[in-house]
Design a protein around this motif. Structure first.
Motif, mmCIF file in Angstrom:
data_model
loop_
_atom_site.group_PDB
_atom_site.id
_atom_site.type_symbol
_atom_site.label_atom_id
_atom_site.label_comp_id
_atom_site.label_asym_id
_atom_site.label_seq_id
_atom_site.Cartn_x
_atom_site.Cartn_y
_atom_site.Cartn_z
ATOM 1 N N CYS A 117 0.816 -1.223 0.000
ATOM 2 C CA CYS A 117 0.000 0.000 0.000
ATOM 3 C C CYS A 117 0.844 1.265 0.000
ATOM 4 N N GLU A 142 -1.534 7.312 -4.978
ATOM 5 C CA GLU A 142 -2.923 7.400 -4.520
ATOM 6 C C GLU A 142 -3.924 7.296 -5.667
ATOM 7 N N ILE A 194 -4.405 3.438 -6.552
ATOM 8 C CA ILE A 194 -4.687 2.409 -5.557
ATOM 9 C C ILE A 194 -6.038 1.732 -5.789
ATOM 10 N N ILE A 200 -0.301 -1.086 5.520
ATOM 11 C CA ILE A 200 -1.680 -0.604 5.466
ATOM 12 C C ILE A 200 -1.813 0.809 6.034
ATOM 13 N N LEU A 216 -2.061 3.944 3.537
ATOM 14 C CA LEU A 216 -3.208 4.214 2.658
ATOM 15 C C LEU A 216 -3.796 5.597 2.924
ATOM 16 N N SER A 217 -4.214 6.275 1.856
ATOM 17 C CA SER A 217 -4.889 7.568 2.010
ATOM 18 C C SER A 217 -6.274 7.346 2.609
ATOM 19 N N ALA A 228 -8.802 6.119 0.055
ATOM 20 C CA ALA A 228 -8.675 4.693 -0.249
ATOM 21 C C ALA A 228 -9.177 3.846 0.913
ATOM 22 N N GLN A 229 -9.022 4.346 2.130
ATOM 23 C CA GLN A 229 -9.488 3.597 3.299
ATOM 24 C C GLN A 229 -11.003 3.414 3.276
ATOM 25 N N SER A 254 -3.447 -7.877 7.052
ATOM 26 C CA SER A 254 -2.824 -6.555 6.909
ATOM 27 C C SER A 254 -1.569 -6.494 7.774
#
Length: 349
Positions: free
Chosen positions: A78, A83, A86, A122, A125-126, A129-130, A159
């Motif tokens: 990740c 971004e 993803i 993990i 992640l932005s 994206a989350q 994760s």
């Protein structure tokens, strides 16, 4: 078999787990129990401790070998995917979804269907994206980018992070609801500096591995070299040890690995001159705590906790593991000390 995306790869089998410490033995027992279920698992610990190895171990013990061989193990780093890419890496896209989408592409969730999806780093992640990941994890379904059809999958989610997600939640960098969804079971891997008894075993394992790789006859490691290894704190953990052993194998001569082939960071930090005393070493490394006789027990406990937190870079999960208490117990004690200090400050303006 469908080809994987640049950020989603079929992981090589790294399931061989070399260990002998009680902490890792117990971790292995927990991992074997977890492997029989399909609940999301969160692997925590510093970089290089072996989170991907543990993920493979869980995957490979989820069924018989004949079945596991047919189950995909897909890795998504990740932190390495931009971004704006993803979503397509995780869920794929339909032909014509955007300029350059000349064919339909399956994402990591589809590629991992029936097997394991390993979401490494993990915590990188932005937030956008989350949100999308949360829905896919919770409902085991998603839509490809540009698609209208809901695609159902059966995927085990593992994760991994070296980020303290509790702190990331407080700072607003990680969604609390996603954390709870991914953290059904947390498995923490202690740093190598907290299980140094395993260094000789790991060293022998890597010596054998790289001797075979470079077609070199059996090598032996000099006693003073092993002493350096045991004194060094290994900030890069098992991954660093593996890389150092490969270097030593390549540079070795006369069938022996000695201090001459060690990198400077180990000889300067891990190997101390003979004239330095044990007491000097203890003070300089900060691995010991001097407490005056007659110090109240509560004050001793407080100092031990503070020193342990400092040695663990303020990682509360790791500190709790080193102290042999739960993270909740550690938090309660820290809250108690903080409250007492506030009360003392209020009574002594």
């Amino acid at each position: 078999m469908p080809s994987s995306a640049p950020g989603a790869t079929m992981g090589p089998d790294k399931s061989e787990w070399v260990h002998e410490s009680p902490e890792i033995t117990e971790l292995k027992r927990k991992a074997l129990r977890v492997a029989k279920s399909n609940v999301p698992v969160l692997l925590t610990g510093e970089n290089g401790t072996g989170k991907e190895v543990l993920a493979h171990f869980i995957h490979n013990n989820s069924a018989t070998k004949e079945v596991v061989d047919k189950k995909p193990f897909i890795i998504v780093n990740c932190g390495a995917i931009p971004e704006d890419l993803i979503e397509s890496e995780l869920f794929g896209y339909e032909k014509g979804a955007f300029t350059g989408a000349e064919h339909t592409k399956e994402g990591a969730f589809e590629l991992a269907n029936g097997g394991t999806l390993f979401l490494d780093e993990i915590g990188e992640l932005s937030l956008n994206a989350q949100v999308k990941l949360l829905r896919a994890v919770e409902y085991q379904s998603f839509r490809r980018l540009g698609g209208k059809q809901e695609i159902k999958v059966d995927v085990r989610i593992i994760s991994a992070t070296n980020v303290i997600l509790h702190d990331a939640i407080k700072s607003g960098d990680f969604r609390q609801d996603l954390f709870y969804r991914l953290n059904v079971i947390e498995l923490y891997i202690p740093a190598l500096r907290h299980r140094k008894d395993e260094i000789p075993l790991l060293t022998e394992h890597f010596l054998k591995m790289f001797s075979e790789k470079y077609n070199i006859e059996k090598l032996y490691i000099a006693e003073d070299c092993m002493k350096c290894f045991k004194k060094y704190n290994w900030p890069g953990n098992v991954r660093e040890l593996k890389n150092i052993i490969e270097r030593c194998v390549v540079l070795s001569k006369d069938g022996v690995i000695d201090r001459d082939v060690l990198p400077q960071q180990i000889t300067s930090q891990g190997c101390l001159p003979a004239e330095r005393t044990t007491n000097d070493f203890n003070k300089s490394e900060g691995n010991f705590l001097e407490i005056e006789i007659g110090t109240p027990f509560e004050e001793i406990e407080k100092k031990v906790i503070q020193q342990t937190l400092s040695s663990c870079n303020n990682n509360k999960s790791e500190a709790a593991n080193v102290l042999g208490v739960s993270r909740k117990t550690l938090h309660n004690k820290l809250d108690k000390y903080s409250k007492k200090m506030s009360e003392e400050n209020a009574s002594n303006p």
